[in-house]
Design a protein around this motif. Structure first.
Motif: not given
Ligand code: 13P
Ligand code: SF4
Length: 310
Positions: A186, A189, A259
């Motif tokens: 995450y 990304k 996140t």
């Protein structure tokens, strides 16, 4: 101000109470709290306030620490079930057995532990002062004769070990919110989406996440760092409750959570109606048996003597 806010203000005066809140609390709690901070800042605040009552909006170990530090005050927790799963990953019995395996054990207990664990420890730490606390043990002592046992967070422990260069033995605990949801893929990304953003993460994250960060910080240090920094974009690797404070205090900056899954269900148990309820009825008083309190106090006090890192 809404109706509950007005009622709370009246009750606070009547009962001589202060409302303290951790940074992971819901926005509605941030808005009515007298002070919002990280676990170290909240412990310090609890010792400084001269009110009779502290309403502690956070998880149980935090309220318990306030009660150990201020036994003459009534410390109320709005939801008695708001615990910390990481704190529950070690019992006093397990710690006693672990200590017995070593000749000269020195126990460093993360403040995210029960009073019974603190009572079996030499010194406490929070995420903002853990490196300094461990270095303080090392200063002036021959480390080869000591076995430092760090409980319960293996991730904070490994961060401290790497940063301080001091070898420690780690208990295998972790925070489910940070360890299980804030994942390296995450981070990679979101870094791709915001290449110029600085990456700030909490030391409760996995080492693979920590190694991708620009800075590793407690929640309170993160809030202060962002305020005094000229960078505009930040990727935030910690519980999402912090985003409300960061955005409120820095309207000119952008914050991107690694996140949105990183939510602590226990922190979110505290609601405005529960705060009102405990203050009206003076219920959910957190107290610690005197024999445990007397043993748990010195490790917390020693920690408070050591400056925070930030
Ligand atoms: P802080 O020390 O940053 O307040 O962290 C406490 C905590 O429980 C993090 O999960
Ligand atoms: Fe415990 Fe993790 Fe929640 Fe912090 S975020 S209170 S360590 S479960």
């Amino acid at each position: 101000m809404n109706e509950i806010g007005e009622k709370l203000n009246k009750l606070k005066k009547e009962k001589n109470a202060i409302i303290l809140a951790h940074i992971y609390q819901l926005p509605e709690i941030h808005d009515i709290a007298d002070f919002v901070g990280d676990s170290l800042e909240l412990s310090i605040k609890a010792t400084q306030t001269d009110t009779d009552v502290i309403v502690f909006c956070g998880v149980h170990f935090m309220a318990e620490t306030a009660s150990i530090l201020s036994p003459n005050k009534k410390v109320l927790i709005p939801d008695a079930q708001a615990g910390c799963p990481m704190a529950d990953m070690i019992t006093a019995e397990q710690l006693k057995n672990w200590k017995a395996e070593y000749k000269n054990p020195v126990v460093v207990a993360y403040v995210n532990t029960s009073a019974a664990i603190k009572a079996e420890s030499d010194i406490c730490c929070t995420s903002s002062n853990a490196v300094n606390v461990v270095k303080s043990i090392a200063s002036g002592k021959n480390l080869r004769n000591l076995d430092i046992l760090f409980v319960p967070d293996r991730n904070l422990g490994s961060y401290v070990q790497k940063t301080s260069g001091i070898k420690m033995n780690m208990w295998n605990g972790f925070c489910p919110t940070h360890n299980n949801f804030i994942l390296p893929e995450y981070v990679l990304k979101i870094k791709e989406e915001h290449p110029s953003a600085e990456v700030l993460v909490h030391p409760e994250c996995r080492p693979e996440v920590v190694s991708l960060a620009d800075h590793v910080m407690s929640t309170g240090v993160m809030c202060r760092y962002v305020q005094k920094n000229f960078v505009k974009d930040f990727i935030i690797g910690t519980e999402t409750g912090i985003l409300y404070k960061l955005s409120k205090d820095n309207s000119d900056k952008n914050f991107y959570p690694v996140t949105n899954l990183a939510q602590c269900p226990n922190m979110k148990k505290i609601t405005l109606t529960k705060v009102l309820d405990v203050l009206v009825n003076m219920k959910n008083i957190v107290s610690v048996p005197d024999d445990i309190r007397q043993k748990a106090y010195p490790p917390i006090y020693k920690m408070l003597q050591i400056a925070s890192q930030g």
